[in-house]
Scaffold this active site. Structure first.
Site, PDB file in Angstrom:
ATOM      1  N   PRO A  71      31.637  34.227  46.018  1.00  0.00           N
ATOM      2  CG  PRO A  71      32.915  36.179  46.213  1.00  0.00           C
ATOM      3  CD  PRO A  71      31.870  35.365  46.901  1.00  0.00           C
ATOM      4  CG  HIS A  72      32.693  29.834  43.173  1.00  0.00           C
ATOM      5  ND1 HIS A  72      31.475  30.369  43.539  1.00  0.00           N
ATOM      6  CD2 HIS A  72      32.452  29.097  42.070  1.00  0.00           C
ATOM      7  CE1 HIS A  72      30.543  29.953  42.688  1.00  0.00           C
ATOM      8  NE2 HIS A  72      31.117  29.182  41.782  1.00  0.00           N
ATOM      9  CB  CYS A  73      37.611  31.746  40.202  1.00  0.00           C
ATOM     10  SG  CYS A  73      39.052  32.285  41.146  1.00  0.00           S
TER      11      CYS A  73
END
Length: 156
Positions: A71-73
């Site tokens: 997961p990344h942002c």
């Protein structure tokens, strides 16, 4: 030119390496990531991080298969890249591309403008997680200290 010092080893802190986290759902995993980052740096909003991670998941699951998710942002006002590594107590459904539940998670939160670094780190992670023996070694860790060492010292 991307920053050569930007490697998985440099962005992962022992405090953000967590072993056998009890999480019952994808949402809980993302909440936990946001809470831990906020716990380590209170200037960063856990609500904002969580919301950005969820928005990114809506574009398509970050579950890359074989029980692994990245997961990344991006985050407004962040001045460095933050990595969070977790193994989960029990695998959770992550809408992964191969429909396998996920038990190995590496989250990346990057400054809003850090595009090339972001992609560089994602490819480093994907490459590492492509190694089955490496993933097995991570999954076998009983404590966060060992997990951190195995992720950052690639002695295999």
């Amino acid at each position: 030119m991307s920053d050569p010092s930007l490697t998985i080893d440099n962005i992962l802190a022992p405090e953000l390496t967590l072993c056998r986290v009890p999480a019952s759902s994808k949402k809980r995993v993302l909440e936990f990531i946001a809470e831990r980052i906020h716990f380590q740096d209170e200037t960063l909003s856990d609500t904002q991080i969580f919301s950005n991670l969820v928005s990114r998941e809506r574009l398509g699951s970050t579950g890359i298969g074989e029980g692994i998710a990245i997961p990344h942002c991006r985050l407004e006002g962040l001045d460095r890249v933050i990595g969070v590594l977790m193994t989960l107590e029990e695998a959770v459904d992550f809408d992964a591309i191969d429909n396998q539940p996920v038990d190995l998670v590496f989250a990346l939160v990057v400054p809003k403008e850090a595009t090339s670094e972001h992609l560089e780190l994602l490819s480093q992670l994907a490459e590492r997680f492509n190694d089955n023996a490496f993933c097995t070694a991570l999954r076998q860790c009983e404590d966060a200290g060992t997990l951190y060492q195995r992720m950052t010292n690639r002695n295999h």
